[in-house]
Each structure stands twice: as structure tokens, then as C-alpha cells.
Design an enzyme around this catalytic site. Structure first.
Site, PDB file in Angstrom:
ATOM      1  N   ARG A 115      -1.910 -15.076 -22.780  1.00 45.94           N
ATOM      2  CA  ARG A 115      -2.642 -13.989 -23.509  1.00 45.94           C
ATOM      3  C   ARG A 115      -4.160 -14.056 -23.492  1.00 45.94           C
ATOM      4  NH1 ARG A 115       0.094 -16.828 -27.913  1.00 45.94           N
ATOM      5  NH2 ARG A 115       2.342 -14.824 -28.444  1.00 45.94           N
ATOM      6  N   LYS A 153      -8.414  -2.191 -13.860  1.00 46.64           N
ATOM      7  CA  LYS A 153      -6.607  -2.064 -13.961  1.00 46.64           C
ATOM      8  C   LYS A 153      -5.945  -3.135 -12.595  1.00 46.64           C
ATOM      9  CE  LYS A 153      -6.631   3.555 -12.966  1.00 46.64           C
ATOM     10  NZ  LYS A 153      -6.147   4.191 -12.839  1.00 46.64           N
ATOM     11  N   GLU A 194     -12.874   5.577   0.845  1.00 46.84           N
ATOM     12  CA  GLU A 194     -13.038   5.860  -0.475  1.00 46.84           C
ATOM     13  C   GLU A 194     -14.437   5.816  -0.560  1.00 46.84           C
ATOM     14  OE1 GLU A 194     -10.921   5.458  -2.614  1.00 46.84           O
ATOM     15  OE2 GLU A 194      -8.593   5.162  -2.322  1.00 46.84           O
ATOM     16  N   LYS A 225     -18.595   3.500  -9.403  1.00 48.07           N
ATOM     17  CA  LYS A 225     -17.104   3.420  -9.748  1.00 48.07           C
ATOM     18  C   LYS A 225     -17.629   2.958 -11.826  1.00 48.07           C
ATOM     19  CE  LYS A 225     -12.468   2.389  -9.877  1.00 48.07           C
ATOM     20  NZ  LYS A 225     -11.383   1.451  -9.417  1.00 48.07           N
ATOM     21  N   GLU A 285      -9.152   5.771 -18.658  1.00 45.00           N
ATOM     22  CA  GLU A 285      -8.976   7.286 -17.529  1.00 45.00           C
ATOM     23  C   GLU A 285      -8.168   8.445 -18.121  1.00 45.00           C
ATOM     24  OE1 GLU A 285      -6.597   6.300 -13.906  1.00 45.00           O
ATOM     25  OE2 GLU A 285      -6.479   8.283 -13.461  1.00 45.00           O
ATOM     26  N   HIS A 303      -6.035  11.607  -4.042  1.00 46.90           N
ATOM     27  CA  HIS A 303      -4.940  10.644  -4.020  1.00 46.90           C
ATOM     28  C   HIS A 303      -3.641  11.966  -4.958  1.00 46.90           C
ATOM     29  CE1 HIS A 303      -8.290   7.786  -3.511  1.00 46.90           C
ATOM     30  NE2 HIS A 303      -7.300   6.939  -4.481  1.00 46.90           N
ATOM     31  N   HIS A 346      -1.310   9.368  -2.500  1.00 48.02           N
ATOM     32  CA  HIS A 346       0.247   8.811  -3.039  1.00 48.02           C
ATOM     33  C   HIS A 346       1.366  10.003  -2.416  1.00 48.02           C
ATOM     34  CE1 HIS A 346      -2.312   7.206  -6.338  1.00 48.02           C
ATOM     35  NE2 HIS A 346      -2.068   6.380  -5.837  1.00 48.02           N
TER      36      HIS A 346
HETATM   37  N1  NAD Z   1      -6.811  -1.645  -9.288  1.00 49.08           N
HETATM   38  C1  NAD Z   1      -7.261  -0.798  -8.825  1.00 49.08           C
HETATM   39  O1  NAD Z   1      -7.954  -0.003  -9.720  1.00 49.08           O
HETATM   40  C2  NAD Z   1      -6.904  -0.216  -7.788  1.00 49.08           C
HETATM   41  C3  NAD Z   1      -7.619   0.678  -6.611  1.00 49.08           C
HETATM   42  C4  NAD Z   1      -7.524   0.882  -5.552  1.00 49.08           C
HETATM   43  C5  NAD Z   1      -6.300   0.554  -4.857  1.00 49.08           C
HETATM   44  N2  NAD Z   1      -5.479  -0.586  -5.601  1.00 49.08           N
HETATM   45  C6  NAD Z   1      -4.643  -1.433  -5.117  1.00 49.08           C
HETATM   46  O2  NAD Z   1      -4.846  -2.248  -4.057  1.00 49.08           O
HETATM   47  C7  NAD Z   1      -4.315  -2.349  -2.805  1.00 49.08           C
HETATM   48  C8  NAD Z   1      -4.705  -2.590  -1.529  1.00 49.08           C
HETATM   49  O3  NAD Z   1      -6.009  -3.413  -1.267  1.00 49.08           O
HETATM   50  P1  NAD Z   1      -6.293  -3.819  -0.233  1.00 49.08           P
HETATM   51  O4  NAD Z   1      -6.815  -2.436   1.048  1.00 49.08           O
HETATM   52  O5  NAD Z   1      -7.345  -4.269   0.131  1.00 49.08           O
HETATM   53  O6  NAD Z   1      -5.168  -4.633   0.587  1.00 49.08           O
HETATM   54  P2  NAD Z   1      -4.870  -5.941   1.325  1.00 49.08           P
HETATM   55  O7  NAD Z   1      -4.856  -6.054  -0.156  1.00 49.08           O
HETATM   56  O8  NAD Z   1      -3.155  -5.999   1.389  1.00 49.08           O
HETATM   57  O9  NAD Z   1      -5.590  -6.135   2.426  1.00 49.08           O
HETATM   58  C9  NAD Z   1      -4.981  -5.859   3.488  1.00 49.08           C
HETATM   59  C10 NAD Z   1      -5.162  -6.726   4.823  1.00 49.08           C
HETATM   60  O10 NAD Z   1      -6.388  -7.502   4.997  1.00 49.08           O
HETATM   61  C11 NAD Z   1      -6.381  -8.271   4.649  1.00 49.08           C
HETATM   62  N3  NAD Z   1      -7.456  -9.401   4.677  1.00 49.08           N
HETATM   63  C12 NAD Z   1      -8.051  -8.499   3.638  1.00 49.08           C
HETATM   64  N4  NAD Z   1      -9.803  -9.015   3.033  1.00 49.08           N
HETATM   65  C13 NAD Z   1      -9.553 -10.282   5.065  1.00 49.08           C
HETATM   66  C14 NAD Z   1     -10.692 -10.139   5.475  1.00 49.08           C
HETATM   67  N5  NAD Z   1     -11.870 -10.626   4.765  1.00 49.08           N
HETATM   68  N6  NAD Z   1      -9.983 -10.665   6.560  1.00 49.08           N
HETATM   69  C15 NAD Z   1      -9.370 -10.445   7.166  1.00 49.08           C
HETATM   70  N7  NAD Z   1      -8.402 -10.077   6.690  1.00 49.08           N
HETATM   71  C16 NAD Z   1      -8.260  -9.934   5.346  1.00 49.08           C
HETATM   72  C17 NAD Z   1      -5.275  -8.900   3.495  1.00 49.08           C
HETATM   73  O11 NAD Z   1      -4.447 -10.706   3.829  1.00 49.08           O
HETATM   74  C18 NAD Z   1      -3.949  -8.013   3.646  1.00 49.08           C
HETATM   75  O12 NAD Z   1      -3.243  -8.194   5.087  1.00 49.08           O
HETATM   76  C19 NAD Z   1      -2.676  -1.152  -3.108  1.00 49.08           C
HETATM   77  O13 NAD Z   1      -2.090  -2.226  -3.765  1.00 49.08           O
HETATM   78  C20 NAD Z   1      -3.365  -0.486  -4.309  1.00 49.08           C
HETATM   79  O14 NAD Z   1      -2.029  -0.152  -5.001  1.00 49.08           O
HETATM   80  C21 NAD Z   1      -5.570  -0.848  -7.076  1.00 49.08           C
END
Ligand code: NAD
Length: 361
Positions: A110, A132, A174, A216, A226, A237, A241
Site C-alpha cells: 500500500r 504520474k 520536451e 514542471k 491534470e 502531444h 501520441h
Molecule cells: N510519468 C510521466 O509524467 C511521463 C512523462 C513523459 C514520458 N513518460 C514515459 O517515459 C517513457 C520514456 O522515457 P525515456 O525517454 O527516458 O525512455 P527510456 O526510459 O526507455 O530510456 C531510453 C533508453 O535510454 C537508455 N538510457 C537511459 N539512461 C541512460 C544513460 N544515462 N546512458 C545510457 N543509456 C541510458 C535506456 O536504457 C533506454 O534504452 C515512456 O514510457 C513515457 O510514457 C512518463
């Protein structure tokens, strides 16, 4: 309220920062198979120096890990480890790791204390902030989740240096979004320092990451769930998206899709008479200077406007039959509009999906 620590070389402070916040017990680090071998040891040393026992789990890289079945694997691991409610879950990775680790922290026993150590630009300026958390459903992204803010978000800009170039550019999308909706001066900085930010040599790197992250934090503080203001963060987006989904998340990175979406949203803003054409052109030039697409690159599969429109109609931000559009009335200022004629959206989509002149040769 989350504590935000951003800077070059902050990773070694993780354990002491957690102590300062009164965290005790053990630390469960959730990471992925690329990030953990790079930074796991440093993280665990910092935890050990602050007196935390720790254990770590490495997920396969990529969006496919953001599923309920992976959540189950992590629950099993925590059960085997005899994790307790006062122990802390630490996400060490990009948005994928942050989202699923946060969901596990929110739901196991929990709710356990949760710390984010974001390692991509996208995660440092966006996904780690705002609470989120969640996983994907086979029929849609992020359909299962919760609002569960981390008590500490610790971003070390040093770790960005090992990111692939494409991921770096996608992360900057972003930041450009943030500037377009909230901060005209930030756009000047991004424009003037594009090269140094792309190769991560700019002395402004941490300043800019922090400026975006603080925006943010401010927006989320005003609208955690939101229902209003936070929606402006979705600039670019609605189309972004839909493009990602229509291409089964195989072709475009999230930031690339958002970049094309921003080009579309700016074009709509101009067409409805809200935005000066020169502002849209400037945005697009900046996106391109960061190596980002402003229209769909040539791909080896067909994608019709109708398919994208269909995906858009499933968008979470649809109210009734209409999409909520985040449009601009000037650089640094966004507004929410639901009365955008569908014919206009179709026309703009056609131009975004048309083969680029270069691809004709
Ligand atoms: N929670 C939220 O508010 C929110 C907002 C935007 C996006 N998201 C989510 O975030 C995700 C995308 O995140 P992302 O773009 O960070 O992608 P990711 O987490 O898939 O990372 C991208 C790639 O980079 C690699 N990587 C990460 N850090 C690294 C580093 N320092 N050095 C080398 N490689 C590294 C990872 O292993 C992966 O292969 C999606 O699932 C999306 O839905 C969430």
C-alpha cells in the site's frame, strides 16, 4: 512535496540526501540492463556510505518492460527480499524505469517511500516530476497508473553523457516544448546554445535542465491531477501520441513524435489566427537545429491520415467527441482549445505526413 536536486556529479549524494529526508530501512534499486551497469555501482556505494543496505533489479531496456506482467516480477522480487513498508524504492533510469518503479512503490504494501534518479533528459525535465506513475495496457499506453510523487528527485547531468545521440535530441524536444508554452526567455537560451546542448558541452546544461524541471514542478503544484493548467504540458502531444501509437511505438521516439506534433500544433495555432507565422517558423527552426523532425521522416510502411485521426480520437484528452488542443497565442504562452475544425486538423496532418521534398530524389 518532492525535493529536487539537480547538478553535475550529484549521484554520490544520493544516500546522504535520503538520510536528510528521514528515510531509513533498506533501499531497493530498480533499473534497466543498460543503465545499471553504468551507474549502479556508484548508486549503491553512495547508499552504503549513508548506511543503507541495498538490493538491485535490472529490467530489460525499453517500453515493453512497462507492463503489468513486469510489475508482477518486481512484486515477487520484493516479497523474496522481505521488503517492508518503511524501505525505499529507487528508480534509476529513464522514464520507463521511473514509471514502473513508481507504480510498484505506490502499490506494494500500500505504498513505500519512492526516490527517482532519472538518467535521461526526458526523465530529468519531465517524467520524474509530477507523480504520474504507471504501466501500459496492451491496448493503450499508460492506461494503468496512479499519482504518486517521489519524495526525492535527484538528477545528475553527468550521466546524460552516455545517452545515444537520438535520445539526447528527443529529450530536448520536451525542453523546447516547455519554452514554447511557458518561457520565451528559455527559448532564446535554447536557440543560442543548440550545438552545446546537443553535444552536452554547454556550461548551461544543468541550468537549463533545472529551469525546465522547475517549470514542471510549478505547473504540477497548481494542478496536480491534470484538470486544467497541467494539460498545457501536452502541447504537441495530441498529434505526437497518435503518431507514436499509429506506428506501434516502433518508429519514432516519444520526443521525435512530440516534435512533429509541435510543428502541427503551431501550424494549427497560425491557421486559426492565434499565432504569428514567424513564431511557428522560429519554433520549427529550433527543433531542426536540435536534429528533431518537423514532419514524418520517410519510413518503410504506409501511414494514412485516417489512421492517425482514428488514434487521435482515442486520445485521453478527448472530451466528448472533440480533442482538446493545446495551442499557442505567442511564444511562451499556451491555451486550451476544443473548437478546432476537423478539416483543418486533416489538412495539417496531410502536410506533416507528406513525403519531404528531399525524399523525392
Ligand atoms: N510519468 C510521466 O509524467 C511521463 C512523462 C513523459 C514520458 N513518460 C514515459 O517515459 C517513457 C520514456 O522515457 P525515456 O525517454 O527516458 O525512455 P527510456 O526510459 O526507455 O530510456 C531510453 C533508453 O535510454 C537508455 N538510457 C537511459 N539512461 C541512460 C544513460 N544515462 N546512458 C545510457 N543509456 C541510458 C535506456 O536504457 C533506454 O534504452 C515512456 O514510457 C513515457 O510514457 C512518463
Amino acid at each position: 512535496m518532492s525535493t529536487l536536486v539537480i547538478g553535475e556529479g550529484t549521484l554520490g549524494e544520493l544516500g546522504s540526501r535520503m538520510r536528510e529526508l528521514g528515510l531509513a530501512g533498506r533501499a531497493f534499486v530498480i533499473s534497466d540492463e543498460r543503465v545499471y551497469p553504468l551507474y549502479g555501482e556508484e548508486v549503491r556505494q553512495s547508499l552504503q556510505q549513508a548506511g543503507f543496505d541495498s538490493a538491485a533489479y535490472q529490467l530489460p531496456c525499453g517500453e515493453a518492460s512497462k507492463s503489468l506482467s513486469t510489475t508482477w516480477v518486481l512484486y515477487d522480487w520484493l516479497v523474496e527480499q522481505r521488503a517492508e513498508r518503511r524501505d525505499t524504492v529507487i528508480a534509476l533510469g529513464g522514464g520507463v524505469v521511473g514509471d514502473i518503479a513508481g507504480f510498484v512503490a505506490a502499490t506494494f504494501l500500500r505504498g513505500m517511500p519512492f526516490v527517482q534518479v532519472p538518467t535521461t533528459i526526458l526523465a530529468q525535465i519531465d517524467s520524474a516530476i509530477g507523480g504520474k506513475v504507471g504501466v501500459d495496457h496492451p491496448r493503450g499506453k499508460n492506461l494503468i497508473g496512479a499519482f504518486y510523487p517521489a519524495c526525492l528527485i535527484l538528477s545528475d547531468t553527468k550521466v546524460l553523457r552516455t545517452l545515444p545521440r537520438r535520445e539526447i535530441a528527443a529529450g530536448w524536444a520536451e525542453a523546447i516544448k516547455c519554452a514554447m508554452i511557458l518561457d520565451a526567455e528559455l527559448l532564446d537560451l535554447l536557440e543560442a546554445n543548440a550545438k552545446g546542448l546537443c553535444d552536452l558541452t554547454s556550461p548551461l546544461l544543468s541550468t537549463i535542465i533545472e529551469r525546465c524541471a522547475r517549470h514542471k514542478v510549478d505547473v504540477v503544484a497548481q494542478d496536480e491531477r491534470e484538470t486544467g493548467l497541467r494539460m498545457i504540458l501536452n502541447y504537441g502531444h495530441t498529434i505526437g501520441h497518435a503518431l507514436e501509437a499509429a506506428l506501434d511505438y516502433q518508429v519514432l521516439l516519444h520526443g521525435e513524435a512530440v516534435s512533429i506534433g509541435m510543428a502541427g500544433a503551431a501550424a494549427i495555432s497560425v491557421a486559426v489566427g492565434l499565432l504569428e507565422p514567424a513564431a511557428a517558423e522560429r519554433q520549427n527552426q529550433i527543433l531542426e537545429s536540435f536534429g528533431l523532425p518537423i514532419r514524418l521522416p520517410s519510413i518503410d510502411r504506409p501511414l494514412s491520415v485516417e489512421t492517425v485521426l482514428e488514434r487521435m480520437s482515442r486520445d485521453k484528452k478527448t472530451r466528448g467527441a472533440r480533442n482538446q488542443w493545446i495551442l499557442l497565442d505567442r511564444i511562451g504562452h499556451a491555451r486550451i482549445e476544443s473548437n478546432v475544425p476537423v478539416e483543418l486538423v486533416e489538412r495539417i496532418l496531410r502536410s506533416l505526413l507528406a513525403p519531404s521534398p528531399a525524399a523525392d530524389h
